[in-house]
Design a protein around this motif. Structure first.
Motif, mmCIF file in Angstrom:
data_model
loop_
_atom_site.group_PDB
_atom_site.id
_atom_site.type_symbol
_atom_site.label_atom_id
_atom_site.label_comp_id
_atom_site.label_asym_id
_atom_site.label_seq_id
_atom_site.Cartn_x
_atom_site.Cartn_y
_atom_site.Cartn_z
ATOM 1 N N ARG A 114 0.826 -1.194 0.000
ATOM 2 C CA ARG A 114 0.000 0.000 0.000
ATOM 3 C C ARG A 114 0.863 1.248 0.000
ATOM 4 O O ARG A 114 2.017 1.214 0.434
ATOM 5 N N GLU A 129 -4.007 4.777 4.225
ATOM 6 C CA GLU A 129 -3.522 3.640 3.448
ATOM 7 C C GLU A 129 -4.329 3.465 2.161
ATOM 8 O O GLU A 129 -5.549 3.297 2.204
ATOM 9 N N TYR A 131 -4.690 0.933 -0.958
ATOM 10 C CA TYR A 131 -4.384 -0.444 -1.346
ATOM 11 C C TYR A 131 -4.453 -0.594 -2.867
ATOM 12 O O TYR A 131 -5.002 0.259 -3.561
#
Length: 198
Positions: A114, A129, A131
């Motif tokens: 990530r 974060e 992804y």
């Protein structure tokens, strides 16, 4: 040995969260890629709900850093935080650490990649974060008081901040969108990762 406490939440507007954290006095301490490789030997660690991980921090500028970590079984604290015992130590070369574990019979059983931004405030850390293919998450770690202060600073609803593990967030994403969540960049099959343009 530290006792890690954390909450996670889905983030709709990371720019708003970033601005709210800055307004609260948080300072950004990292921006770059975070690559985790979870290791096991014949399923022994998974069966005990323990984790052996090599984590590589690859900044947008500057040298890479890496951590080798062990995590004990997960539970939920009386206050509602996800908690586990954790031991970590720094290594100079994360790729070399993976080679050492491979020589000892450990295989990579799970990969998570990530793009992240880490923001520190007092005794807590908030990590945005992105992804490869999933919702953007905010992970908040620290003391209970620091976690609650960071939740308040972001303006997120407290009930939206959960002690759930990452696979539950992935399953909810899949149920909502009808698309499989992808946590490892290598599994995208040529698709641009979710942090493109980040």
């Amino acid at each position: 040995m530290a006792n890690e406490l954390e909450l996670k939440a889905v983030v709709e507007d990371p720019a708003r969260i970033r601005a709210a954290l800055a307004a609260a006095g948080a300072r950004r301490t990292f921006r770059g890629l975070l690559r985790d490789r979870r290791l096991d030997a014949g399923g022994r660690l998974s069966a005990a709900d323990t984790v052996l991980r090599v984590r590589r921090w690859i900044p947008t500028d500057g040298p890479e850093a890496a951590l080798v970590g062990w995590k004990g079984p997960a539970s939920v604290s009386p206050e509602g935080y996800k908690q586990r015992e954790e031991l970590e130590y720094e290594v100079e070369d994360g790729a070399a650490a993976l080679q050492v574990f491979a020589a000892l019979g450990y295989d990579v059983v799970h990969a998570i990649d990530r793009a992240v931004e880490v923001h520190a405030l007092a005794d807590g850390v908030a990590r945005l974060e992105w992804y490869p293919r999933m919702d953007i998450l905010l992970e908040i770690e620290g003391t209970p008081a620091a976690i609650e202060a960071l939740v308040a600073a972001t303006g997120l609803r407290r009930e939206a901040c959960l002690s759930d593990a990452l696979p539950l967030f992935a399953r909810r994403y899949e149920a909502r969108t009808g698309r499989p969540a992808v946590l490892a960049e290598a599994d995208l099959g040529g698709e641009a990762p979710g942090w493109s343009g980040w």
